[in-house]
Design a protein around this motif. Structure first.
Motif, PDB file in Angstrom:
ATOM      1  N   THR A  13      -4.374 -20.401  -6.068  1.00  0.00           N
ATOM      2  CA  THR A  13      -4.485 -19.106  -5.449  1.00  0.00           C
ATOM      3  C   THR A  13      -4.851 -18.202  -6.580  1.00  0.00           C
ATOM      4  OG1 THR A  13      -2.920 -19.300  -3.560  1.00  0.00           O
ATOM      5  CG2 THR A  13      -3.018 -17.023  -4.596  1.00  0.00           C
ATOM      6  N   VAL A  14      -5.655 -17.165  -6.575  1.00  0.00           N
ATOM      7  CA  VAL A  14      -5.782 -16.077  -7.557  1.00  0.00           C
ATOM      8  C   VAL A  14      -4.654 -15.048  -7.455  1.00  0.00           C
ATOM      9  CG1 VAL A  14      -7.372 -14.152  -8.579  1.00  0.00           C
ATOM     10  CG2 VAL A  14      -8.244 -16.495  -7.491  1.00  0.00           C
ATOM     11  N   ILE A  15      -3.897 -14.980  -8.334  1.00  0.00           N
ATOM     12  CA  ILE A  15      -2.843 -14.132  -8.513  1.00  0.00           C
ATOM     13  C   ILE A  15      -3.297 -12.643  -9.050  1.00  0.00           C
ATOM     14  CG2 ILE A  15      -0.578 -13.740  -9.230  1.00  0.00           C
ATOM     15  CD1 ILE A  15      -0.687 -16.052  -7.388  1.00  0.00           C
ATOM     16  N   GLU A  16      -3.270 -11.709  -8.197  1.00  0.00           N
ATOM     17  CA  GLU A  16      -3.652 -10.299  -8.359  1.00  0.00           C
ATOM     18  C   GLU A  16      -2.705  -9.245  -7.947  1.00  0.00           C
ATOM     19  OE1 GLU A  16      -7.223 -10.048  -5.091  1.00  0.00           O
ATOM     20  OE2 GLU A  16      -7.686 -10.332  -7.110  1.00  0.00           O
ATOM     21  N   HIS A  17      -2.904  -8.095  -8.302  1.00  0.00           N
ATOM     22  CA  HIS A  17      -2.210  -6.918  -7.735  1.00  0.00           C
ATOM     23  C   HIS A  17      -2.486  -6.770  -6.472  1.00  0.00           C
ATOM     24  CE1 HIS A  17      -0.242  -5.798 -11.397  1.00  0.00           C
ATOM     25  NE2 HIS A  17      -1.354  -6.006 -12.149  1.00  0.00           N
ATOM     26  N   VAL A  18      -1.632  -6.270  -5.402  1.00  0.00           N
ATOM     27  CA  VAL A  18      -2.112  -6.216  -4.056  1.00  0.00           C
ATOM     28  C   VAL A  18      -1.988  -4.629  -4.044  1.00  0.00           C
ATOM     29  CG1 VAL A  18      -1.253  -6.331  -1.625  1.00  0.00           C
ATOM     30  CG2 VAL A  18      -0.910  -8.231  -3.462  1.00  0.00           C
ATOM     31  N   HIS A  19      -2.832  -3.987  -3.633  1.00  0.00           N
ATOM     32  CA  HIS A  19      -3.152  -2.534  -3.500  1.00  0.00           C
ATOM     33  C   HIS A  19      -2.305  -2.005  -2.362  1.00  0.00           C
ATOM     34  CE1 HIS A  19      -5.352  -1.870  -7.120  1.00  0.00           C
ATOM     35  NE2 HIS A  19      -6.330  -2.633  -6.608  1.00  0.00           N
ATOM     36  N   THR A  20      -1.708  -0.856  -2.410  1.00  0.00           N
ATOM     37  CA  THR A  20      -0.783  -0.290  -1.209  1.00  0.00           C
ATOM     38  C   THR A  20      -2.018   0.297  -0.529  1.00  0.00           C
ATOM     39  OG1 THR A  20      -0.432   1.824  -2.542  1.00  0.00           O
ATOM     40  CG2 THR A  20       1.328   0.015  -2.693  1.00  0.00           C
ATOM     41  N   ARG A  21      -1.601   0.664   0.766  1.00  0.00           N
ATOM     42  CA  ARG A  21      -2.634   1.229   1.650  1.00  0.00           C
ATOM     43  C   ARG A  21      -2.775   2.757   1.271  1.00  0.00           C
ATOM     44  NH1 ARG A  21      -1.988   4.625   6.280  1.00  0.00           N
ATOM     45  NH2 ARG A  21      -3.754   4.266   7.941  1.00  0.00           N
ATOM     46  N   GLU A  22      -1.702   3.418   0.771  1.00  0.00           N
ATOM     47  CA  GLU A  22      -1.837   4.866   0.210  1.00  0.00           C
ATOM     48  C   GLU A  22      -2.791   4.669  -0.850  1.00  0.00           C
ATOM     49  OE1 GLU A  22       0.961   3.220   0.966  1.00  0.00           O
ATOM     50  OE2 GLU A  22       1.716   4.295   2.451  1.00  0.00           O
ATOM     51  N   PHE A  23      -2.720   3.788  -1.820  1.00  0.00           N
ATOM     52  CA  PHE A  23      -3.400   3.965  -2.940  1.00  0.00           C
ATOM     53  C   PHE A  23      -5.008   3.730  -2.468  1.00  0.00           C
ATOM     54  CE2 PHE A  23      -6.275   1.221  -5.770  1.00  0.00           C
ATOM     55  CZ  PHE A  23      -6.308   2.113  -6.917  1.00  0.00           C
ATOM     56  N   THR A  24      -5.131   2.545  -1.526  1.00  0.00           N
ATOM     57  CA  THR A  24      -6.446   2.539  -1.102  1.00  0.00           C
ATOM     58  C   THR A  24      -7.154   3.912  -0.397  1.00  0.00           C
ATOM     59  OG1 THR A  24      -5.893   0.172  -0.782  1.00  0.00           O
ATOM     60  CG2 THR A  24      -7.877   1.063   0.445  1.00  0.00           C
ATOM     61  N   ILE A  25      -6.296   4.532   0.434  1.00  0.00           N
ATOM     62  CA  ILE A  25      -6.793   5.905   1.071  1.00  0.00           C
ATOM     63  C   ILE A  25      -7.107   6.861  -0.028  1.00  0.00           C
ATOM     64  CG2 ILE A  25      -6.084   7.707   2.425  1.00  0.00           C
ATOM     65  CD1 ILE A  25      -4.529   5.620   3.983  1.00  0.00           C
ATOM     66  N   GLU A  26      -6.341   6.971  -1.213  1.00  0.00           N
ATOM     67  CA  GLU A  26      -6.436   8.038  -2.018  1.00  0.00           C
ATOM     68  C   GLU A  26      -7.493   7.669  -2.840  1.00  0.00           C
ATOM     69  OE1 GLU A  26      -5.994  11.415  -4.573  1.00  0.00           O
ATOM     70  OE2 GLU A  26      -5.020  10.804  -2.601  1.00  0.00           O
ATOM     71  N   TYR A  27      -7.905   6.217  -3.129  1.00  0.00           N
ATOM     72  CA  TYR A  27      -9.056   5.788  -4.055  1.00  0.00           C
ATOM     73  C   TYR A  27     -10.306   6.246  -3.147  1.00  0.00           C
ATOM     74  CZ  TYR A  27     -12.182   3.178  -6.571  1.00  0.00           C
ATOM     75  OH  TYR A  27     -13.514   2.627  -7.146  1.00  0.00           O
ATOM     76  N   LEU A  28     -10.494   5.879  -1.928  1.00  0.00           N
ATOM     77  CA  LEU A  28     -11.583   6.133  -1.224  1.00  0.00           C
ATOM     78  C   LEU A  28     -11.872   7.377  -1.193  1.00  0.00           C
ATOM     79  CD1 LEU A  28     -11.282   3.378   1.456  1.00  0.00           C
ATOM     80  CD2 LEU A  28     -12.925   3.281  -0.445  1.00  0.00           C
ATOM     81  N   SER A  29     -10.796   8.356  -0.841  1.00  0.00           N
ATOM     82  CA  SER A  29     -10.801   9.874  -0.669  1.00  0.00           C
ATOM     83  C   SER A  29     -11.539  10.541  -1.970  1.00  0.00           C
ATOM     84  CB  SER A  29      -9.643  10.392  -0.265  1.00  0.00           C
ATOM     85  OG  SER A  29      -9.516  11.908  -0.367  1.00  0.00           O
TER      86      SER A  29
END
Length: 201
Positions: free
Chosen positions: A141-157
């Motif tokens: 498994t590639v261990i990486e950070h899991v982004h929160t939904r809030e971060f994803t929405i903010e980043y796209l916005s």
């Protein structure tokens, strides 16, 4: 406009359901999910004494080490990769300390464990420990950070939506035969982060 403060990612941590508590795994996993964790991966395995020695190498030389490796290789265990904000500390607080029966009667180790050694559950002690232990239990498994939904929405916005919407409007105006290629070219040409070239006089 004030800068928006938000958490970039959630933590991942390792949880082990030890041999003495595997028969209660469904109940324990239900508690895990009700406490806000996502179970990203689950694996049932039977470790050899040598593998247990490698996993618990930090305890080598302690009186508990031989009994610990023998116990952890005595039957199947369940490894879980858990994710949520502040996952490591939160999971540790839920399972409680190794000697949990009297001091923390409400914790999971007190509920499912039978002794300091056979204490039902394991949790990573730090970010470094979590990374090492997750790689041990989930080697592919590639261990990486899991982004929160809030971060994803903010980043796209902030960085994607405005330019993408302009491109989609232009796409509808032109109606090209190959819309995906056309939109990709348009986005490259209209990338707001594209370096500006200035020509000297």
């Amino acid at each position: 406009m004030e800068p928006v403060s938000y958490s970039i990612s959630v933590e991942t941590t390792l949880a082990l359901i030890k041999p003495d508590a595997v028969h209660k795994s469904e109940e324990i996993e239900d508690i895990i999910q009700r406490n806000g964790f996502n179970i990203l991966e689950r694996r049932t395995l039977l470790l050899t004494p040598e593998q247990c020695s490698d996993f618990y190498a930090l305890h080598y030389g302690k009186l508990i080490f031989p009994g610990l490796t023998a116990y952890m290789s005595s039957g199947p265990i369940i490894a879980l990769r858990l994710a949520r904000d502040n996952a490591i500390a939160h999971w540790k607080s839920i399972i409680g300390p190794a000697k949990a029966t009297e001091s923390h009667p409400e914790c999971l180790r007190a509920k499912y464990g039978t002794s300091e050694l056979q204490n039902a559950l394991h949790g990573s002690g730090s970010l470094l420990a979590a990374e090492r232990e997750l790689r041990f239990m989930f080697p592919y498994t590639v261990i990486e950070h899991v982004h929160t939904r809030e971060f994803t929405i903010e980043y796209l916005s902030r960085h994607v939506n405005q330019t993408l919407m302009q491109g989609l409007v232009e796409l509808c105006k032109h109606k090209p035969l190959n819309p995906c290629v056309w939109l990709a070219d348009w986005l490259i040409k209209h990338n707001p982060n594209k370096p500006q070239i200035s020509y000297g006089v």
